[in-house]
Design a protein around this motif. Structure first.
Motif, PDB file in Angstrom:
ATOM      1  N   LEU A  78      85.785 116.479  34.883  1.00 14.83           N
ATOM      2  CA  LEU A  78      86.844 115.853  35.670  1.00 14.83           C
ATOM      3  C   LEU A  78      86.352 114.606  36.410  1.00 14.83           C
ATOM      4  CD1 LEU A  78      88.560 118.915  37.389  1.00 14.83           C
ATOM      5  CD2 LEU A  78      89.594 117.347  35.736  1.00 14.83           C
ATOM      6  N   PRO A  79      87.234 113.622  36.612  1.00 15.70           N
ATOM      7  CA  PRO A  79      86.881 112.522  37.493  1.00 15.70           C
ATOM      8  C   PRO A  79      86.542 113.086  38.875  1.00 15.70           C
ATOM      9  CG  PRO A  79      88.872 111.994  36.259  1.00 15.70           C
ATOM     10  CD  PRO A  79      88.574 113.450  36.009  1.00 15.70           C
ATOM     11  N   PRO A 125      85.069 111.155  31.164  1.00 17.54           N
ATOM     12  CA  PRO A 125      85.667 112.439  31.522  1.00 17.54           C
ATOM     13  C   PRO A 125      85.783 113.355  30.290  1.00 17.54           C
ATOM     14  CG  PRO A 125      86.887 110.673  32.556  1.00 17.54           C
ATOM     15  CD  PRO A 125      85.900 110.034  31.603  1.00 17.54           C
ATOM     16  N   THR A 170      88.039 114.980  28.896  1.00 20.48           N
ATOM     17  CA  THR A 170      88.788 116.222  29.010  1.00 20.48           C
ATOM     18  C   THR A 170      89.687 116.428  27.796  1.00 20.48           C
ATOM     19  OG1 THR A 170      90.523 115.144  30.308  1.00 20.48           O
ATOM     20  CG2 THR A 170      88.735 116.234  31.541  1.00 20.48           C
ATOM     21  N   SER A 171      89.979 115.358  27.081  1.00 28.50           N
ATOM     22  CA  SER A 171      90.823 115.429  25.887  1.00 28.50           C
ATOM     23  C   SER A 171      89.992 115.860  24.677  1.00 28.50           C
ATOM     24  CB  SER A 171      91.432 114.052  25.612  1.00 28.50           C
ATOM     25  OG  SER A 171      91.938 113.984  24.303  1.00 28.50           O
ATOM     26  N   TRP A 185      78.715 119.502  30.076  1.00 30.99           N
ATOM     27  CA  TRP A 185      80.037 119.606  30.690  1.00 30.99           C
ATOM     28  C   TRP A 185      79.884 120.022  32.154  1.00 30.99           C
ATOM     29  CZ3 TRP A 185      84.870 118.259  30.030  1.00 30.99           C
ATOM     30  CH2 TRP A 185      85.879 118.933  30.726  1.00 30.99           C
ATOM     31  N   SER A 204      97.753 111.269  36.464  1.00 32.22           N
ATOM     32  CA  SER A 204      96.635 111.210  35.518  1.00 32.22           C
ATOM     33  C   SER A 204      95.632 112.326  35.815  1.00 32.22           C
ATOM     34  CB  SER A 204      95.956 109.838  35.614  1.00 32.22           C
ATOM     35  OG  SER A 204      94.852 109.774  34.759  1.00 32.22           O
ATOM     36  N   PHE A 205      95.355 112.563  37.098  1.00 34.66           N
ATOM     37  CA  PHE A 205      94.411 113.607  37.464  1.00 34.66           C
ATOM     38  C   PHE A 205      94.939 114.981  37.052  1.00 34.66           C
ATOM     39  CE2 PHE A 205      92.348 116.454  40.646  1.00 34.66           C
ATOM     40  CZ  PHE A 205      91.054 116.334  40.156  1.00 34.66           C
ATOM     41  N   HIS A 247      94.188 115.518  33.488  1.00 33.22           N
ATOM     42  CA  HIS A 247      92.760 115.836  33.337  1.00 33.22           C
ATOM     43  C   HIS A 247      92.480 117.291  33.723  1.00 33.22           C
ATOM     44  CE1 HIS A 247      90.791 112.111  32.215  1.00 33.22           C
ATOM     45  NE2 HIS A 247      91.419 111.437  33.163  1.00 33.22           N
ATOM     46  N   ARG A 302      93.732 119.734  31.021  1.00 33.21           N
ATOM     47  CA  ARG A 302      92.851 119.661  29.838  1.00 33.21           C
ATOM     48  C   ARG A 302      91.482 120.279  30.129  1.00 33.21           C
ATOM     49  NH1 ARG A 302      93.785 113.398  28.125  1.00 33.21           N
ATOM     50  NH2 ARG A 302      95.782 113.632  27.073  1.00 33.21           N
ATOM     51  N   ALA A 303      90.959 120.021  31.328  1.00 34.64           N
ATOM     52  CA  ALA A 303      89.631 120.534  31.686  1.00 34.64           C
ATOM     53  C   ALA A 303      89.618 122.057  31.696  1.00 34.64           C
ATOM     54  CB  ALA A 303      89.192 119.977  33.034  1.00 34.64           C
ATOM     55  N   THR A 356      89.301 123.081  28.182  1.00 33.66           N
ATOM     56  CA  THR A 356      87.970 122.720  27.691  1.00 33.66           C
ATOM     57  C   THR A 356      86.933 123.727  28.174  1.00 33.66           C
ATOM     58  OG1 THR A 356      88.537 120.374  27.640  1.00 33.66           O
ATOM     59  CG2 THR A 356      86.192 120.924  27.703  1.00 33.66           C
TER      60      THR A 356
END
Length: 186
Positions: free
Chosen positions: A25-26, A96, A98-99, A121, A144-145, A148, A151-152, A155
């Protein structure tokens, strides 16, 4: 803190021609980890923050980052392509990622460049990552966060279950692991 009480860095072994993706993550601590990194001579480290800083130095101070964010991403990714095509044995990439598509692209790039792809990671809860963003003075847009973060989660689950194939090695660290620093070894 004296050296006798210091914590040893997080060690990742990268023999041969490699590409290490440092992802999370950012605000998870990727830049913190890389700032304290020790690496073999000649390793190339590509941190998106360096691309951003280089562009900021060239632009008038009044230009908001939102106007040149796309150019920062383009410059960083172009640098990654050039480094992977280059002679350095070790290339370290900060994204990042995350995708799943971004991670797949990094793995494919590594293979095309005849490099072994490795993943580190940083598995950090969203609230800690957001606090990290605030501490650095640069907060990712909330929508946007949120993408992320979603997705994170997926992941982290896939990586912990060993369901993401294609990496030579996968290492997972938390925010305290990022603060330890990173040592790359052959």
């Amino acid at each position: 803190m004296s050296r006798a009480h210091a914590v040893d860095p997080f060690v990742v072994r990268l023999p041969g021609r490699t590409l290490l993706l440092v992802a999370g993550l950012p605000g998870a601590g990727k830049s913190t980890l890389l700032a304290a990194m020790t690496a073999p001579a000649g390793a190339r480290v590509l941190d998106s923050g360096a691309a951003r800083a280089a562009l900021a130095r060239r632009l008038p101070g009044a230009v908001p980052y939102a106007w040149y964010r796309w150019l920062t991403h383009l410059a960083h990714r172009s640098g990654v392509l050039l480094a992977c095509a280059g002679r350095a044995d070790t290339v370290v990439v900060h994204l990042p990622a995350t995708s799943p598509a971004v991670r797949a692209a990094v793995r494919a790039l590594a293979r095309v460049a005849r490099r072994e792809p490795h993943l580190l990671w940083l598995d950090v809860p969203a609230d800690q990552a957001l606090a990290g963003q605030r501490a650095r003075g640069r907060v990712v847009r909330s929508r946007s966060f949120a993408v992320h973060v979603e997705r994170a989660r997926g992941t982290s689950e896939r990586l912990r279950a060993g369901r993401e194939r294609g990496w030579t090695s996968v290492r997972i660290a938390d925010r305290s692991g990022a603060r330890r620093g990173l040592a790359l070894a052959k």
